[in-house]
Design an enzyme around this catalytic site. Structure first.
Site, PDB file in Angstrom:
ATOM      1  N   LYS A  36       0.820  -1.077  -0.275  1.00 26.66           N
ATOM      2  CA  LYS A  36       0.047   0.127  -0.181  1.00 26.66           C
ATOM      3  C   LYS A  36       1.069   1.393  -0.472  1.00 26.66           C
ATOM      4  O   LYS A  36       2.435   1.473   0.238  1.00 26.66           O
ATOM      5  CB  LYS A  36      -1.019   0.076   1.182  1.00 26.66           C
ATOM      6  CG  LYS A  36      -0.152  -0.045   2.788  1.00 26.66           C
ATOM      7  CD  LYS A  36      -1.194  -0.689   3.722  1.00 26.66           C
ATOM      8  CE  LYS A  36      -0.580  -0.851   4.967  1.00 26.66           C
ATOM      9  NZ  LYS A  36      -0.576  -0.047   6.093  1.00 26.66           N
ATOM     10  N   TYR A 257      16.073  30.318   6.876  1.00 26.86           N
ATOM     11  CA  TYR A 257      15.431  31.341   7.057  1.00 26.86           C
ATOM     12  C   TYR A 257      15.005  31.707   8.696  1.00 26.86           C
ATOM     13  O   TYR A 257      16.069  30.250   9.440  1.00 26.86           O
ATOM     14  CB  TYR A 257      14.097  30.756   6.735  1.00 26.86           C
ATOM     15  CG  TYR A 257      13.207  30.584   5.721  1.00 26.86           C
ATOM     16  CD1 TYR A 257      12.838  31.671   5.196  1.00 26.86           C
ATOM     17  CD2 TYR A 257      13.193  29.560   4.611  1.00 26.86           C
ATOM     18  CE1 TYR A 257      12.461  31.513   4.382  1.00 26.86           C
ATOM     19  CE2 TYR A 257      12.598  29.597   2.926  1.00 26.86           C
ATOM     20  CZ  TYR A 257      12.835  30.809   3.035  1.00 26.86           C
ATOM     21  OH  TYR A 257      11.987  31.600   1.422  1.00 26.86           O
TER      22      TYR A 257
HETATM   23  C1  LIG Z   1      -3.354  -5.286   8.349  1.00 24.87           C
HETATM   24  C2  LIG Z   1      -2.053  -4.458   7.861  1.00 24.87           C
HETATM   25  N1  LIG Z   1      -1.507  -6.021   7.860  1.00 24.87           N
HETATM   26  C3  LIG Z   1       0.215  -5.822   8.028  1.00 24.87           C
HETATM   27  C4  LIG Z   1       0.490  -4.458   7.417  1.00 24.87           C
HETATM   28  C5  LIG Z   1       2.264  -4.534   7.356  1.00 24.87           C
HETATM   29  O1  LIG Z   1       3.387  -4.053   8.583  1.00 24.87           O
HETATM   30  P1  LIG Z   1       4.488  -3.596   8.377  1.00 24.87           P
HETATM   31  O2  LIG Z   1       4.747  -2.678   7.248  1.00 24.87           O
HETATM   32  O3  LIG Z   1       5.043  -2.560   9.981  1.00 24.87           O
HETATM   33  O4  LIG Z   1       4.854  -4.957   8.043  1.00 24.87           O
HETATM   34  C6  LIG Z   1       0.303  -3.519   7.393  1.00 24.87           C
HETATM   35  C7  LIG Z   1       0.736  -2.036   7.607  1.00 24.87           C
HETATM   36  O5  LIG Z   1       0.136  -0.960   8.371  1.00 24.87           O
HETATM   37  C8  LIG Z   1      -1.359  -3.323   8.009  1.00 24.87           C
HETATM   38  O6  LIG Z   1      -2.557  -2.543   8.441  1.00 24.87           O
END
Ligand SMILES: Cc1ncc(COP(=O)(O)O)c(C=O)c1O
Length: 361
Positions: A36, A257
């Site tokens: 994601k 700045y």
């Molecule tokens: C439901 C879920 N599973 C897995 C993950 C993966 O987590 P990580 O990047 O800490 O391995 C996330 C990330 O936020 C998540 O929301």
């Protein structure tokens, strides 16, 4: 051809290596790779191609839009929508793209149950074992199973829960969550999934049918005080810019700045073409390091939109055009994140569309 100001170089072989590390930790588990937020800022499509070539079992994205760009790019691997769908139209589109829909709330269950039964629908149930963000109470698992069995065109892919404190070895919460989830699941059919990266690394009992690593695939560590390299991972990203000016500034003069930095002596100051509009956090204080010719140079004064200024006293040879690493080999992203009071996750995701991406196979 313009020279890119800021480049993120992503080493896809590092990402494949990190998948092998996941497999070594959880050899019995299937791997759902979290890609994601544009593959945590690494570029979801190239990352997905690399992981698919390496045999990953599925991907996890936050929303339909992210999954659509993967399908548009020709990715045929299984994809789960971690937040499920938001509307009927999204549900229909998701089903058409063979996406797997996580159901985390009753309104989603009702929405999906109201769709015509003309198309198979792959679903996961998300259970809340204590994080209290998304998911059904554990006590409702039996009724969820019944609800899914009442829909003959649904294919129940499994049960997901998410750990709140897996990066904290002293927290009693993780064991409590895992135990509660496993106790609920003991009499229910279907694959289970518990572990994110920290769960996978630190909690062997969380390595069940499916693991869901994100951060560690990019070579960064979710564990405080440890870098990805400490865990045998290979950091996949280097972010670099270059010096675009070098000045000699007199003792007592200020830089940037707000005039927040006063030169303690007459000194060389470098200007680097990168700023908060590229994803370098403005909160980075004087003293936070960048890397020039393998030497750390402290940022001085405020980070501005397009530039930062650095102390070149330890780098008498540094000159305009020299590359400057913001994080990457020699300067772990975890260290920069600590200076910025945040986590590697946020630095990765904070890179903006002004950054030029380059991929190494
Ligand atoms: C439901 C879920 N599973 C897995 C993950 C993966 O987590 P990580 O990047 O800490 O391995 C996330 C990330 O936020 C998540 O929301």
């Amino acid at each position: 051809m313009p020279i890119p100001r800021v480049t993120a170089t992503v080493d896809l072989s590092a990402i494949r290596h990190n998948l092998r590390c996941v497999r070594a930790l959880a050899p019995q588990s299937k791997v759902m790779a979290a890609i994601k937020a544009d593959g945590y800022g690494h570029g979801a499509v190239p990352v997905a191609r690399a992981l698919a070539d390496a045999g990953v079992d599925a991907f996890a994205v936050a929303c339909l839009e992210e999954a659509v760009s993967l399908r548009d790019a020709g990715i045929t691997t299984r994809i789960a929508l971690l937040e499920g769908v938001l509307s009927r139209d999204e549900a229909v589109e998701a089903a058409g793209l063979s996406l797997e829909i996580v159901i985390h709330d009753r309104w989603q269950l009702e929405l999906l149950a109201s769709l015509p039964a003309d198309q198979p629908l792959s679903v996961w149930f998300k259970l809340d074992s204590g994080m209290h963000r998304l998911g059904f109470p554990l006590a409702e698992a039996g009724s969820l199973l019944a609800a899914s069995l009442a829909q003959p065109h649904w294919r129940l892919q499994g049960w997901i829960t998410h750990l709140a404190c897996a990066d904290d070895l002293d927290s009693p919460m993780t064991a409590a969550q895992i135990n509660a989830f496993k106790a609920t699941m003991a009499y229910l059919p279907g694959p289970r999934s518990i572990a994110n990266s920290a769960g996978l690394i630190a909690w062997p009992q969380a390595r069940v049918d499916w693991v869901r690593p994100g951060l560690m695939l990019y070579g960064a560590s979710p564990m405080p005080g440890q870098t990805g390299a400490d865990l045998g991972l290979v950091p996949a990203m280097q972010v670099a810019s270059r010096l675009i000016a070098v000045h000699e500034i007199k003792a007592g003069e200020t830089v940037g700045y707000g005039a927040t930095y006063t030169c303690p002596e007459t000194m060389r100051v470098g200007v680097v073409a990168v700023g908060y509009a590229d994803g370098v956090h403005r909160i980075l204080p004087t003293g936070a390091p960048v890397l020039i010719h393998d030497t750390r140079a402290p940022i001085i004064g405020r980070v501005s939109m397009d530039m930062i200024t650095v102390d070149l006293r330890r780098l008498p040879q540094a000159a305009v055009g020299d590359p400057v690493t913001l994080w990457g080999p020699g300067l772990p992203v975890e260290e920069v994140a600590t200076w910025a009071g945040t986590l590697a996750y946020e630095l990765f995701c904070g890179l903006t569309n002004r950054v030029h991406y380059r991929y190494r196979a």
